[in-house]
Motif scaffolding. Structure first.
Motif: not given
Length: 302
Positions: A240, A207, A205, A242, A272, A196, A199, A210
């Motif tokens: 996001v 967020v 970014v 991942g 992203f 976090k 990013l 997560l």
């Protein structure tokens, strides 16, 4: 008195003018010589004899005419016979010529027959050798079949051992998969907070959190997202997505690219993407850079 004119006319009809004239003259002379010694009865008898001779002469001439016709016919037949004989002679020549040709052909066929018989003898010998070879091959085939039977039994034993080995490998893979998942989950759990901050610092970014999440599609299928977060960038929404692996290989990159396509189509929002691993294969790094996917080594989270 002798009527020479009448005699002449009668003789002319049978003997012709010249002969009749001569005969009439002779008869006249005979009549003159015998007139004193021959009686009328005898003379009349002589006339009858002459008349009979005349009739006989007519028949003789008629027969001669018939013979003449017959001779002419025989002459024509002879001509035809000679012509036919000539034709037969020519045919005989052709026959002899054909016989000569046939004789040559027969001689050639005799020579060919000799060669054929010689070839047949050679083939017979070859056939004997072939049969001998076939017998040898039959024996070899029996030995081969026996060997194959032995190999089949060995193959069965090998398959049994392979099945046992396959089950052991499956158990090992299952155990390794559990270990890999444990390592991956541990990496994900430790990465949420550091990611976090990274990013936000590197890409602006933001967020809030997560998490791990399953994205379920209308078909009922789903994708497990290792790292998922909804946030903002420059005032706009961004998601996001991942992928976390203990070791990130080229196959993992391809799998991740397909996953990103499905998720982007389903969410219909800017994505992203990022990848996280303890180790990246060089080819995997190359592909990630090519597709502009940010990736982090585990040690970068510190």
């Amino acid at each position: 008195m002798l009527d020479t004119f009448k005699i002449y006319d009668e003789l002319k009809e049978n003997f012709g003018e010249q002969a009749a004239s001569k005969l009439t003259e002779v008869l006249g002379q005979i009549y003159q010589d015998l007139s004193d010694a021959v009686t009328k009865k005898e003379f009349n008898e002589l006339k009858e004899v002459v008349a009979d001779l005349a009739e006989a002469q007519k028949r003789t001439e008629q027969r001669l005419d018939e013979l003449t016709v017959c001779v002419n016919e025989l002459a024509e037949a002879q001509k035809r016979t000679e012509q036919r004989v000539n034709e037969l002679a020519e045919a005989q020549k052709r026959t002899e010529q054909r016989l000569d040709e046939l004789t040559v052909r027969v001689n050639e066929l005799a020579e060919a027959q000799k060669r054929t018989e010689q070839r047949v003898n050679e083939l017979t010998e070859a056939q004997k050798r072939t049969e001998q070879r076939v017998n040898e091959l039959t024996e070899a085939q029996k030995r081969t079949e026996q060997r194959l039977e032995e190999l089949a039994q060995a193959q069965k034993q090998t398959e049994i051992q392979l099945q046992k080995l396959t089950r052991r490998v499956g158990n090992i893979e299952e155990q390794l998969g559990g270990i890999s998942n444990t390592i991956g989950y541990s990496l994900e759990d430790r990465s949420f907070e550091p990611l976090k901050k990274l990013l936000e610092d590197e890409f602006a970014v933001k967020v809030p959190r997560l998490i791990r999440r399953n994205i379920v599609y209308p078909s009922g299928k789903f994708d497990e997202i290792n790292i998922y977060g909804e946030g903002y960038k420059n005032g706009g929404e961004i998601v996001v997505i991942g992928e976390s692996k203990a070791q990130f290989g080229l196959k993992d990159v391809k799998h991740f690219l397909k996953l990103l396509e499905r998720v982007k189509k389903h969410l219909n929002k800017p994505i992203f993407p990022l990848a996280l691993a303890y180790q990246f294969h060089p080819r995997a790094e190359e592909e990630l850079r090519k597709h502009k996917i940010k990736y982090y080594w585990s040690y970068e989270l510190k």
